[in-house]
Design a protein around this motif. Structure first.
Motif, short mmCIF file in Angstrom:
data_model
loop_
_atom_site.label_atom_id
_atom_site.label_comp_id
_atom_site.label_asym_id
_atom_site.label_seq_id
_atom_site.Cartn_x
_atom_site.Cartn_y
_atom_site.Cartn_z
N ARG A 222 -1.34 -5.14 4.29
CA ARG A 222 -0.69 -4.41 2.99
C ARG A 222 -1.12 -3.11 2.35
O ARG A 222 -1.00 -2.50 1.09
CB ARG A 222 -2.69 -4.32 1.65
N ARG A 223 -1.58 -2.46 3.50
CA ARG A 223 -0.89 -0.93 3.45
C ARG A 223 1.10 -0.31 3.05
O ARG A 223 0.72 0.38 3.40
CB ARG A 223 -1.19 -0.60 4.76
N PRO A 225 3.68 -1.05 1.63
CA PRO A 225 4.50 -1.13 0.56
C PRO A 225 5.99 -2.32 0.47
O PRO A 225 6.13 -2.45 1.87
CB PRO A 225 5.25 0.23 0.25
N GLY A 227 4.93 -5.17 -1.01
CA GLY A 227 4.05 -6.51 -1.63
C GLY A 227 4.17 -6.86 -3.16
O GLY A 227 4.53 -6.23 -3.71
N SER A 262 1.97 -5.48 -6.25
CA SER A 262 1.05 -5.15 -6.56
C SER A 262 0.30 -5.42 -4.43
O SER A 262 1.63 -5.86 -4.01
CB SER A 262 0.95 -7.05 -6.63
N ASP A 263 -0.38 -4.98 -4.07
CA ASP A 263 -1.39 -4.77 -3.24
C ASP A 263 -1.72 -5.97 -2.48
O ASP A 263 -2.29 -5.90 -0.85
CB ASP A 263 -2.26 -3.77 -2.64
N SER A 265 -4.43 -8.24 -3.33
CA SER A 265 -5.97 -7.55 -3.27
C SER A 265 -6.56 -8.65 -4.82
O SER A 265 -5.46 -9.19 -5.76
CB SER A 265 -6.42 -6.61 -3.87
N THR A 290 3.32 -10.63 0.63
CA THR A 290 2.87 -9.39 0.92
C THR A 290 4.04 -9.09 2.60
O THR A 290 5.05 -10.31 2.63
CB THR A 290 2.13 -9.80 1.84
#
Length: 311
Positions: A222-223, A225, A227, A262-263, A265, A290
């Motif tokens: 998720r860190r 870019p 996603g 989107s990340d 989450s 992701t």
């Protein structure tokens, strides 16, 4: 913590291999140290298993201080290195009996332990055959079985599936899962990103002697870019309505599909769905995409994992 490391440093001449790394590994988990080939992962294992002295830093393994209680650390750990430590002139059973003797188990206790491990690692039928006749996967299973003769609390696995075929790798992965389910702590070093993704509860990325990121596989992904959420609509009306609501969305190759950054989450997904639901926009299909650990490693280090960098 079963393994607690603070400020660990190691150099070979003027080459800095470990530049003050900190690590924490809870009991009964798999911790993976991820790095390019030759990035210092093996050096870390050698230090934590008392095979190599550190230049600076503090470490405790299985509750024992590495510098002041090395014998206690050795009694609590097992190590399986990149290259098999079995004697290929002996049979599988003879290799295990040798380890039982080295652990001073006694004749009857040693026989029982050898029989247990032969069954556990599916080597009973080949127990009387010389290891020179074993496949690569069988040899690696025997190597790990020998590590377990002394019932260690912590096992260091340094590149455990190097050279194995896909089936052999999956067999080894299942063995690792079974060990952790039994309460063993695994410290895994690997350059195989899918292996870390498959097994590790937490991952630390090592680059130029420093830990540049740490977290679960999902946290690390998720860190990075890239996603996005992929939305498919039944018709153009819903797609156009979604475009008007989600200004950051872009069309995919498919005319009825939108990509929304989107990340990944839960909060971000809920917000996205609520925005569409409030305007009664029907989504036919939703999928989350992701970055994988390849993307993570490349973004954090600027190079693929098969590039040789340091010792």
């Amino acid at each position: 913590m079963t393994i607690a490391v603070t400020g660990l440093r190691k150099s070979f001449g003027d080459q800095v291999v470990l530049d003050g790394i900190d690590l924490s590994v809870p009991a009964g988990t798999v911790f993976s140290l991820l790095g390019a080939n030759g990035a210092g992962k093996t050096t870390t294992v050698k230090i934590l298993s008392t095979l190599l002295g550190a230049d600076a830093g503090d470490a405790r393994v299985a509750g024992h201080d590495l510098a002041r209680e090395p014998d206690a650390v050795r009694a609590a750990i097992g190590v399986t290195g990149q290259f098999s430590a079995v004697d290929k002139l002996l049979t599988g059973a003879e290799n295990l009996r040798l380890m039982a003797d080295l652990h001073h188990l006694g004749k009857s206790a040693g026989r029982r332990r050898v029989a247990e491990l032969l069954d556990q690692f599916d080597l009973a039928e080949a127990a009387g055959k010389p290891v020179s006749s074993y496949s690569g996967g069988m040899t690696r299973r025997l190597d790990l079985a020998m590590t377990l003769v002394g019932s260690p609390e912590v096992i260091f696995l340094d590149e455990p599936t190097t050279g194995l075929d896909p089936r052999g790798r999956r067999d080894m992965w299942q063995i690792v899962r079974d060990l952790v389910a039994g309460g063993v702590t695994i410290f895994l070093t690997t350059q195989y990103l899918d292996e870390a993704d498959e097994l590790a509860d937490r991952i630390a990325v090592l680059d130029h002697g420093r830990v540049v990121a740490e977290g679960t596989a999902e946290e690390l992904k998720r860190r990075i870019p890239g996603g996005h959420v992929r939305l498919r609509f039944a018709g153009e009306q819903d797609r156009d309505a979604a475009l008007g609501i989600l200004g950051e969305a872009s069309r995919d190759n498919d005319a009825l599909v939108l990509r929304v950054p989107s990340d990944g989450s839960l909060g971000a997904l809920k917000t996205l769905i609520d925005r569409l639901d409030d305007r009664s926009v029907a989504v036919d299909e939703l999928s989350l995409h992701t970055p994988d650990l390849d993307d993570v490693f490349l973004a954090l280090t600027g190079r693929p994992t098969d590039e040789k960098v340091t010792r």
